[in-house]
Design a protein around this motif. Structure first.
Motif, mmCIF file in Angstrom:
data_model
loop_
_atom_site.group_PDB
_atom_site.id
_atom_site.type_symbol
_atom_site.label_atom_id
_atom_site.label_comp_id
_atom_site.label_asym_id
_atom_site.label_seq_id
_atom_site.Cartn_x
_atom_site.Cartn_y
_atom_site.Cartn_z
ATOM 1 N N UNK A 44 0.864 -1.186 0.000
ATOM 2 C CA UNK A 44 0.000 0.000 0.000
ATOM 3 C C UNK A 44 0.900 1.236 0.000
ATOM 4 N N UNK A 45 0.295 2.400 -0.121
ATOM 5 C CA UNK A 45 1.067 3.637 -0.222
ATOM 6 C C UNK A 45 1.728 4.009 1.102
ATOM 7 N N UNK A 46 2.881 4.658 1.030
ATOM 8 C CA UNK A 46 3.480 5.224 2.244
ATOM 9 C C UNK A 46 2.762 6.509 2.625
ATOM 10 N N UNK A 47 3.042 7.005 3.809
ATOM 11 C CA UNK A 47 2.442 8.264 4.270
ATOM 12 C C UNK A 47 3.366 9.422 3.862
ATOM 13 N N UNK A 48 3.386 9.698 2.558
ATOM 14 C CA UNK A 48 4.319 10.648 1.960
ATOM 15 C C UNK A 48 3.564 11.930 1.622
ATOM 16 N N UNK A 49 3.313 12.732 2.641
ATOM 17 C CA UNK A 49 2.442 13.900 2.484
ATOM 18 C C UNK A 49 2.979 14.900 1.464
ATOM 19 N N UNK A 50 4.275 15.097 1.392
ATOM 20 C CA UNK A 50 4.845 16.116 0.515
ATOM 21 C C UNK A 50 4.398 15.930 -0.929
ATOM 22 N N UNK A 51 4.323 14.688 -1.397
ATOM 23 C CA UNK A 51 3.936 14.458 -2.787
ATOM 24 C C UNK A 51 2.541 13.845 -2.944
ATOM 25 N N UNK A 52 2.044 13.161 -1.911
ATOM 26 C CA UNK A 52 0.806 12.401 -2.076
ATOM 27 C C UNK A 52 -0.434 13.090 -1.517
ATOM 28 N N UNK A 53 -0.259 14.043 -0.641
ATOM 29 C CA UNK A 53 -1.400 14.743 -0.043
ATOM 30 C C UNK A 53 -1.975 15.729 -1.067
ATOM 31 N N UNK A 54 -3.265 15.669 -1.295
ATOM 32 C CA UNK A 54 -3.905 16.527 -2.289
ATOM 33 C C UNK A 54 -3.957 17.985 -1.813
ATOM 34 N N UNK A 55 -4.020 18.891 -2.770
ATOM 35 C CA UNK A 55 -4.203 20.307 -2.429
ATOM 36 C C UNK A 55 -5.485 20.476 -1.616
ATOM 37 N N UNK A 56 -5.380 21.231 -0.555
ATOM 38 C CA UNK A 56 -6.518 21.534 0.323
ATOM 39 C C UNK A 56 -7.005 20.316 1.113
ATOM 40 N N UNK A 57 -6.269 19.200 1.051
ATOM 41 C CA UNK A 57 -6.630 18.021 1.844
ATOM 42 C C UNK A 57 -6.022 18.162 3.233
ATOM 43 N N UNK A 58 -6.818 17.987 4.269
ATOM 44 C CA UNK A 58 -6.311 18.083 5.640
ATOM 45 C C UNK A 58 -5.509 16.838 5.996
ATOM 46 N N UNK A 59 -4.716 16.947 7.069
ATOM 47 C CA UNK A 59 -3.982 15.781 7.549
ATOM 48 C C UNK A 59 -4.941 14.637 7.852
ATOM 49 N N UNK A 60 -6.077 14.953 8.492
ATOM 50 C CA UNK A 60 -7.023 13.902 8.868
ATOM 51 C C UNK A 60 -7.625 13.230 7.635
ATOM 52 N N UNK A 61 -7.927 14.019 6.619
ATOM 53 C CA UNK A 61 -8.478 13.441 5.388
ATOM 54 C C UNK A 61 -7.453 12.558 4.691
ATOM 55 N N UNK A 62 -6.200 12.986 4.715
ATOM 56 C CA UNK A 62 -5.119 12.198 4.131
ATOM 57 C C UNK A 62 -4.968 10.878 4.880
ATOM 58 N N UNK A 63 -4.986 10.941 6.213
ATOM 59 C CA UNK A 63 -4.908 9.733 7.037
ATOM 60 C C UNK A 63 -6.084 8.811 6.732
ATOM 61 N N UNK A 64 -7.274 9.375 6.645
ATOM 62 C CA UNK A 64 -8.466 8.570 6.363
ATOM 63 C C UNK A 64 -8.336 7.861 5.012
ATOM 64 N N UNK A 65 -7.786 8.554 4.032
ATOM 65 C CA UNK A 65 -7.628 7.959 2.693
ATOM 66 C C UNK A 65 -6.653 6.780 2.725
ATOM 67 N N UNK A 66 -5.518 6.967 3.420
ATOM 68 C CA UNK A 66 -4.534 5.881 3.520
ATOM 69 C C UNK A 66 -5.080 4.725 4.351
#
Length: 458
Positions: A173-195
């Motif tokens: 599965x994907x790593x928690x690589x926020x710098x490149x994988x987190x969408x514009x305007x996506x919150x940390x919590x939304x990013x965590x929920x997606x992963x």
């Protein structure tokens, strides 16, 4: 490719064939002393190993004392134990951090990963669920170079030659690589929920009753450059593992044992801890080869009420001399409060990196924790455009730094979907304010010089 003359002559099969390696003849604190008398500041501790620098008389004394007064070798498969091994395990686990209560000591991080995987599979056999042999790991991860460890490593170039050996019972599965994988305007919590959804979806796809464990680096090392997870990520992962009764296996071979400002990196993630944890590198501080596997008391309880033994072992497992050296290293770390120092000095290093390095035009991201930091380079800050592989930018920065007397570590090959050009700055826990300033000053000059051909053309 032109093979270097010395490499061709040497009876050592060196890892690089194209350059003549400089000969290190001694170490002095944070410095390497070369054959020509020059000194190199070791700001990476090799691959983040020599966390106490290169000269520690107390460790030398501990090694010599052990050889003079104790046994050099005891086979772990025999009906014997030894004082050094027992002492080291007690030092690490007397307080049962996160419920971890037992240790296995081996030589390398790769061996530790293999032991952890086998331990997980044995655990499920003991629990009457032998079908649980599948592991979920993360893309662009690295857990070691043996075949077993490579099977759970998402490091593409290191897996490439050995694809036919790779196990079919591992998925990624994907790593928690926020710098490149987190969408514009996506919150940390939304990013965590997606992963978290992706992880749970993979569990359901494979079948929860087939999965032995989830393997992850608490803080990523050479593949993604000191990458810390966004807040809440590991709590979500821990909760999902508990829900489906999947073992959480955390790899802290490179990031653990104080490097991030706590003895265990997971202590900063708001979780109770892993079920199995691998440690290494800073465990023996580079004075001896040593790594380990720490296991939760529930793992031991299942083995002890089942087969009553460990179905795994190595000739040099729990080597007394290696453990004696690690005992001496861990005493220094404890007595001098060096974990706390790693935390406080790490804040100073971060401040220097953000002030001096972050504004440079080709620096995209600075990340890390404690004395474990990385700088990621990009062609465009605005678009996070990666360098093409052939540019070999981070290796050029490493080479330029070395020419100026600074040893740092770059990424080790192409690791996957995202091209990550980074260098790591991971100085010893004993580093001083002045040494940090010198390290960052040299690094800044090296980056500026390496950047010129790229900035001048824009």
């Amino acid at each position: 490719m032109t093979v270097d003359e010395f490499v061709s002559r040497s009876h050592i099969l060196h890892r690089s064939f194209t350059e003549s390696p400089a000969k290190v003849i001694a170490g002095d604190g944070i410095n390497l002393i070369l054959e020509d008398g020059s000194r190199v500041i070791d700001a990476s501790c090799g691959p983040s190993v020599s966390c106490l620098g290169h000269s520690q008389p107390e460790i030398t004394k501990g090694i010599v004392s052990h050889l003079q007064n104790d046994i050099a070798y005891v086979y772990s498969g025999s009906p014997y134990t030894n004082g050094a091994t027992e002492e080291l395990a007690t030092m690490l686990l007397a307080n049962k951090p996160g419920g971890l209560s037992k240790a296995i000591f081996v030589n390398s991080g790769s061996e530790a990963t293999d032991a952890a995987l086998k331990l997980a599979v044995q655990y499920w056999h003991e629990k009457g669920q032998p079908q649980r042999t599948h592991f979920i790991a993360r893309k662009q991860s690295y857990h070691g170079n043996t075949i077993g460890a490579l099977c759970v490593s998402g490091h593409e170039s290191r897996r490439a030659y050995y694809k036919d050996f790779m196990s079919s019972n591992v998925s990624f599965v994907d790593p928690c690589y926020a710098y490149r994988m987190k969408h514009d305007h996506e919150s940390d919590q939304s990013f965590v929920d997606r992963l978290a959804r992706q992880f749970e979806d993979e569990i359901i796809r494979v079948g929860p009753d087939r999965i032995a464990g989830f393997v992850a680096e608490t803080v990523s090392g050479t593949t993604l450059g000191c990458l810390t997870a966004v807040p809440g990520y590991f709590k979500a992962i821990r909760d999902i593992c508990d829900r489906y009764e999947i073992l959480l296996i955390l790899d802290e071979i490179i990031c653990g044992m104080g490097k991030t400002g706590t003895m265990h990196a997971w202590e900063q993630e708001g979780i109770r801890g892993p079920d199995i944890q691998t440690i290494g590198k800073a465990l023996g501080a580079g004075f001896v080869p040593l790594s380990g596997v720490l296991l939760h008391e529930k793992i031991f309880d299942s083995l002890s009420t089942g087969s009553g033994g460990l179905a795994h072992g190595h000739t040099f497992q729990a080597h007394p001399l290696a453990c004696a050296a690690a005992v001496a290293a861990q005493k220094i770390i404890s007595q001098q409060k060096l974990v706390e120092s790693a935390k406080s000095m790490g804040k100073k290093l971060e401040a220097l990196l953000r002030k001096e390095i972050e504004p440079l035009p080709l620096v995209g991201d600075i990340r890390g924790r404690g004395l474990f930091w990385a700088v990621e380079f990009v062609l465009s800050k605005e678009h996070k455009t990666p360098f093409p592989i052939e540019a070999n930018f981070c290796s050029r920065v490493v080479k330029q730094s070395l020419e100026m007397g600074l040893n740092i570590l770059g990424n080790l090959g192409h690791t996957g979907e995202y091209q990550v050009d980074h260098i790591m700055v991971c100085p010893p826990y004993t580093v001083t304010d002045g040494e940090l300033e010198e390290i960052v000053a040299i690094l800044k000059t090296a980056i500026i010089r390496t950047s010129q051909p790229f900035t001048e053309s824009t």
